[in-house]
Scaffold this motif. Structure first.
Motif, PDB file in Angstrom:
ATOM      1  N   ILE A  53       0.858  -1.175   0.000  1.00  0.00           N
ATOM      2  CA  ILE A  53       0.000   0.000   0.000  1.00  0.00           C
ATOM      3  C   ILE A  53       0.897   1.229   0.000  1.00  0.00           C
ATOM      4  N   THR A  54       0.646   2.148  -0.916  1.00  0.00           N
ATOM      5  CA  THR A  54       1.401   3.399  -0.968  1.00  0.00           C
ATOM      6  C   THR A  54       0.407   4.562  -0.935  1.00  0.00           C
ATOM      7  N   SER A  55       0.913   5.749  -0.683  1.00  0.00           N
ATOM      8  CA  SER A  55       0.044   6.924  -0.704  1.00  0.00           C
ATOM      9  C   SER A  55       0.805   8.123  -1.243  1.00  0.00           C
ATOM     10  N   ASP A  56       0.045   9.178  -1.527  1.00  0.00           N
ATOM     11  CA  ASP A  56       0.654  10.425  -1.997  1.00  0.00           C
ATOM     12  C   ASP A  56       1.611  10.968  -0.952  1.00  0.00           C
ATOM     13  N   LEU A  57       2.489  11.822  -1.403  1.00  0.00           N
ATOM     14  CA  LEU A  57       3.401  12.471  -0.469  1.00  0.00           C
ATOM     15  C   LEU A  57       2.657  13.535   0.333  1.00  0.00           C
ATOM     16  N   PRO A  58       2.855  13.572   1.638  1.00  0.00           N
ATOM     17  CA  PRO A  58       2.262  14.665   2.426  1.00  0.00           C
ATOM     18  C   PRO A  58       3.095  15.930   2.264  1.00  0.00           C
ATOM     19  N   TYR A  59       2.622  16.871   1.478  1.00  0.00           N
ATOM     20  CA  TYR A  59       3.379  18.099   1.229  1.00  0.00           C
ATOM     21  C   TYR A  59       3.437  18.935   2.491  1.00  0.00           C
TER      22      TYR A  59
END
Length: 92
Positions: free
Chosen positions: A25-31
């Motif tokens: 499971i991956t996710s977007d980068l938290p900017y």
């Protein structure tokens, strides 16, 4: 290595288990170049973290991986403004 949400110490890295259902499971980068708010967490990491926990409760070998925006242009610009490193901005 520690779990970023619970602070629990992880004893060893999770590896692929042959013959078992393995889920990555991956996710977007938290900017991080702006003021953090609840939307940052909900939009990037919360749903992925909840899904990983659900998979583990079902006995699946699940691994959740995310990163930071240390090398993004906006983060580097903000670091220059605050006279610190991009890592310091991400850690903050």
């Amino acid at each position: 290595m520690t779990d970023i949400f619970t602070g629990d110490v992880l004893k060893s890295p999770k590896l692929r288990i042959p013959g078992k259902r393995n889920i990555l499971i991956t996710s977007d980068l938290p900017y991080v170049n702006n003021v953090p708010h609840l939307g940052n967490i909900i939009g990037c990491v919360l749903s992925a973290d909840v899904f990983e926990r659900f998979c583990r409760l079902r006995g699946r070998n699940a691994v959740y991986i995310c990163g930071t925006d240390e090398y993004g242009t906006a983060t580097e610009t903000k670091a220059l403004e605050e006279n610190c490193t991009p890592k310091d901005i991400c850690d903050k």
